[in-house]
Design a protein around this motif. Structure first.
Motif, PDB file in Angstrom:
ATOM      1  N   ALA A  61       0.809  -1.054  -0.027  1.00  0.00           N
ATOM      2  CA  ALA A  61      -0.166  -0.034   0.008  1.00  0.00           C
ATOM      3  C   ALA A  61       0.956   1.112   0.089  1.00  0.00           C
ATOM      4  CB  ALA A  61      -0.967  -0.039   1.176  1.00  0.00           C
ATOM      5  N   GLU A  62       2.046   1.343   0.745  1.00  0.00           N
ATOM      6  CA  GLU A  62       2.858   2.127   0.909  1.00  0.00           C
ATOM      7  C   GLU A  62       3.534   2.517  -0.424  1.00  0.00           C
ATOM      8  OE1 GLU A  62       5.592   1.992   4.097  1.00  0.00           O
ATOM      9  OE2 GLU A  62       4.117   1.956   5.634  1.00  0.00           O
ATOM     10  N   ARG A  64       2.301   1.656  -3.414  1.00  0.00           N
ATOM     11  CA  ARG A  64       1.570   2.258  -4.376  1.00  0.00           C
ATOM     12  C   ARG A  64       1.094   3.628  -4.025  1.00  0.00           C
ATOM     13  NH1 ARG A  64      -1.499  -2.124  -3.082  1.00  0.00           N
ATOM     14  NH2 ARG A  64      -3.017  -1.275  -1.762  1.00  0.00           N
ATOM     15  N   GLU A  65       0.967   4.544  -3.066  1.00  0.00           N
ATOM     16  CA  GLU A  65       0.892   5.514  -2.601  1.00  0.00           C
ATOM     17  C   GLU A  65       2.261   6.543  -3.224  1.00  0.00           C
ATOM     18  OE1 GLU A  65      -1.524   7.413  -1.484  1.00  0.00           O
ATOM     19  OE2 GLU A  65      -2.758   5.484  -1.718  1.00  0.00           O
ATOM     20  N   ALA A  66       3.361   5.834  -3.011  1.00  0.00           N
ATOM     21  CA  ALA A  66       4.791   6.368  -3.277  1.00  0.00           C
ATOM     22  C   ALA A  66       4.678   6.673  -4.774  1.00  0.00           C
ATOM     23  CB  ALA A  66       5.984   5.707  -3.003  1.00  0.00           C
ATOM     24  N   LYS A  67       4.105   5.628  -5.619  1.00  0.00           N
ATOM     25  CA  LYS A  67       4.420   5.534  -6.878  1.00  0.00           C
ATOM     26  C   LYS A  67       3.461   6.827  -7.557  1.00  0.00           C
ATOM     27  CE  LYS A  67       5.858   0.772  -8.085  1.00  0.00           C
ATOM     28  NZ  LYS A  67       5.574  -0.216  -8.745  1.00  0.00           N
ATOM     29  N   LYS A  68       2.105   6.775  -6.713  1.00  0.00           N
ATOM     30  CA  LYS A  68       1.399   7.746  -7.348  1.00  0.00           C
ATOM     31  C   LYS A  68       2.075   9.077  -7.261  1.00  0.00           C
ATOM     32  CE  LYS A  68      -2.968   5.562  -6.240  1.00  0.00           C
ATOM     33  NZ  LYS A  68      -4.446   5.516  -5.251  1.00  0.00           N
ATOM     34  N   ARG A  69       2.592   9.201  -5.755  1.00  0.00           N
ATOM     35  CA  ARG A  69       3.268  10.616  -5.670  1.00  0.00           C
ATOM     36  C   ARG A  69       4.230  10.814  -6.627  1.00  0.00           C
ATOM     37  NH1 ARG A  69       3.064  15.522  -4.031  1.00  0.00           N
ATOM     38  NH2 ARG A  69       4.764  16.285  -2.645  1.00  0.00           N
TER      39      ARG A  69
END
Length: 85
Positions: A61-62, A64-69
């Motif tokens: 989950a972290e 995925r969030e990092a990739k979005k950012r």
């Protein structure tokens, strides 16, 4: 829409299923739930009981969030490059 079963009921059904005294389809039928629901409950319970799985899920989950950012920052950088040019 299917009815939601109370958490205590789910724990009881999972405990019976984990004993392995009867096939899962029979247990599901006896408790009035679908076999697919019982499989989902068991899978979720296994994931919650296994710290490695839980940690991996949190890390993914972290990630995925990092990739979005990163993607957002790259888009912003591209806009800035075009504005400067």
């Amino acid at each position: 829409m299917p009815k939601a079963f109370p958490e205590e009921f789910r724990r009881d059904v999972i405990a019976v299923a984990r004993k392995g005294e009867a096939p899962l389809t029979t247990i599901a039928k006896d408790f009035g739930v679908s076999p697919a629901a019982l499989h989902r409950w068991l899978k979720k319970a296994d994931e919650e009981d296994d710290p490695k799985t839980r940690a991996a899920k949190e890390e993914s989950a972290e990630l995925r969030e990092a990739k979005k950012r990163i993607k957002l920052l790259e888009q912003e950088a591209e806009v800035m490059r075009r504005a400067v040019a």
